[in-house]
Design an enzyme around this catalytic site. Sequence first.
Site, PDB file in Angstrom:
ATOM      1  N   PHE A   1       0.834  -1.199   0.000  1.00 58.29           N
ATOM      2  CA  PHE A   1       0.000   0.000   0.000  1.00 58.29           C
ATOM      3  C   PHE A   1       0.872   1.254   0.000  1.00 58.29           C
ATOM      4  CE2 PHE A   1      -2.971   3.077   2.060  1.00 58.29           C
ATOM      5  CZ  PHE A   1      -3.870   3.123   1.006  1.00 58.29           C
ATOM      6  N   TYR A   2       2.026   1.191   0.666  1.00 58.07           N
ATOM      7  CA  TYR A   2       2.970   2.313   0.610  1.00 58.07           C
ATOM      8  C   TYR A   2       3.311   2.649  -0.836  1.00 58.07           C
ATOM      9  CZ  TYR A   2       7.589   4.498   0.517  1.00 58.07           C
ATOM     10  OH  TYR A   2       8.660   5.315   0.224  1.00 58.07           O
TER      11      TYR A   2
END
Length: 334
Positions: free
Chosen positions: A153-154
Amino acid sequence: MTRTALVTGSAGFIGSHVARRLLDDGFRVIGLDAMTDYYDVTLKQRRHQRLMQSEGFSAVEARLEEPGRLEALMAEHAPEVVIHLAAQAGVRYSIEAPESYVEANLIGTFRLLEAARAHPPTHLLMASTSSVYGANEKMPYAETDRVAHQMSFYAATKAANEAMAHSYAHLYGLPATMFRFFTVYGPWGRPDMALFKFVKAIRAGEPIDVYNHGKMRRDFTYIDDLVEGIRRLVDVPPERGAPVGGADSLSPVAPWRVVNIGNAAPVELGDFIAAIEAALGEPAQKNMMEMQPGDVPATWADTGLLTALVGEMPQTSLDAGVRAFVAWYDRHYA
């Protein structure tokens, strides 16, 4: 005339080094940082204390996502250069606390873009990451490669930042350069990064966790080399319709490009650990682990575009860079 730069994330690892370099080059620097407690706030405060020894540095403690804060700051100081390095970092932490990435990386970057739209700098430079290459298997990674399969997700928030900046560059003519960083290390580094964790554990006589049984390759980039690349790119804003060379990532519809900044020489994790053992003068106890979710087995930067834009770059050897970190660590935590 003295130029003014706004550096977000100025108490962070990379941000503090970038701010220091700009100050040394005669800039007036406005440094914004939220001093979040993702890791040791004291370390962040000490980075800022070093910067505040310069009369040209002004520290602002605030969150990116605070409505109106960035716009007021840019209205007050009218920076010619904005270097956006503030973000919620960490691949693994994005699995545990994804909402913090939405707030800092998505909403915070939106606030910055809105402030830049209202008070345009001559050049907006923004941090992305090599993690956006995700599941790509072609090596080395080139800026023109497709980046559609992020593994964390980063990385997804950083890919979104690139797209967001492109839309503002197209709509408002805002010159924007995105950096894709490759495993940056060096003095004043983050405690959640492998080098810091390994040195701390080995000094304490504790085992280190070696993921994927050491079968990882990373394009380790020394902090001074990275900062040199950023500093040179400050003076090379993208111009729509003016590509450099045959492999420029310059957008066909906006003054926007993305640039890899790496060492262009991937290193096996085992060799990285060996360099740490040599610098410390003691062996590591290794706890072999499986690959962690969201991670990738290798990274490797194609830096041809960076060279075309700013010339040949310095390349600090891994042994020299690790020794410099260990020397700093021993002084700082003596």
